[in-house]
Design an enzyme around this catalytic site. Structure first.
Site: not given
Length: 200
Positions: A14, A90, A151
């Site tokens: 996010g 980025e 997981c």
């Protein structure tokens, strides 16, 4: 006092959505922001734009190449208008020199700079150069958390698969996205599943 922020996280955590929400808050207050984006980010075939999988709207961005002096650019822009904040998408693709220039922007121009990006590449043990510089220069370092694909542990790595095969060596910069419909796929994972991905 303005600060240099580094907000990092694994793929699909996010980061870009967070950047867009911050930009939207400034814009709604009628404050000018500049969004910078390294030109190495070629995902989705969009150039001067920041787009998130999580938010419908996008924002225009200024493309940055490796040779661009960001202090010089922002100083010139400040001569045209007030700037409330600089947001960087980025940020791992910035050069170390550009990160240092952003630190000088914060200190000399008193403009907050919020950088969003990955901390490490898919390569075993490799930090991005821009991220390493941000870890050194940033006033505030914040992790945007995500969960491992396999997981419930925290995702701290980005596993790259090409045609279903995990990659631990190769080109330093590889463009891809999360998902399962491409031959180049990144998956947010914990350390255990980075080293031992299921189904391999």
């Amino acid at each position: 006092m303005a600060k240099l922020y580094f907000r990092y996280g694994a793929m699909n955590s996010g980061k870009t959505a967070n950047l867009l929400m911050v930009a939207d808050n400034y814009i709604k207050q009628e404050k000018n922001v500049i969004i910078l984006k390294p030109d190495k980010d070629t995902r989705w075939n969009i150039a001067a734009e920041v787009k998130s999988r999580a938010i419908v709207s996008s924002q225009p961005a200024v493309l940055v190449n490796d040779s661009q002096d960001l202090l010089e650019y922002i100083t010139a822009e400040l001569g045209k208008k007030e700037i409330a904040a600089i947001l960087v998408e980025e940020a791992q693709f910035l050069t170390p020199q550009q990160v240092r220039q952003l630190a000088v922007v914060v200190d000399s121009l008193n403009i907050p700079v919020l950088c969003y990006g990955l901390r490490c590449s898919y390569l075993d043990g490799r930090l991005f150069d821009g991220s390493a510089a941000l870890l050194y220069w940033a006033d505030t370092i914040e992790e945007i958390k995500n969960v491992c694909q396999f997981c419930t542990s925290k995702a701290t790595k980005n596993l790259l698969k090409i045609n279903g095969i995990p990659q631990y060596k190769g080109d330093f910069v590889v463009m891809g996205d999360v998902g399962d419909e491409s031959e180049i796929v990144f998956t947010p994972v914990c350390r255990k599943h980075y080293l031992n991905p299921p189904g391999v």
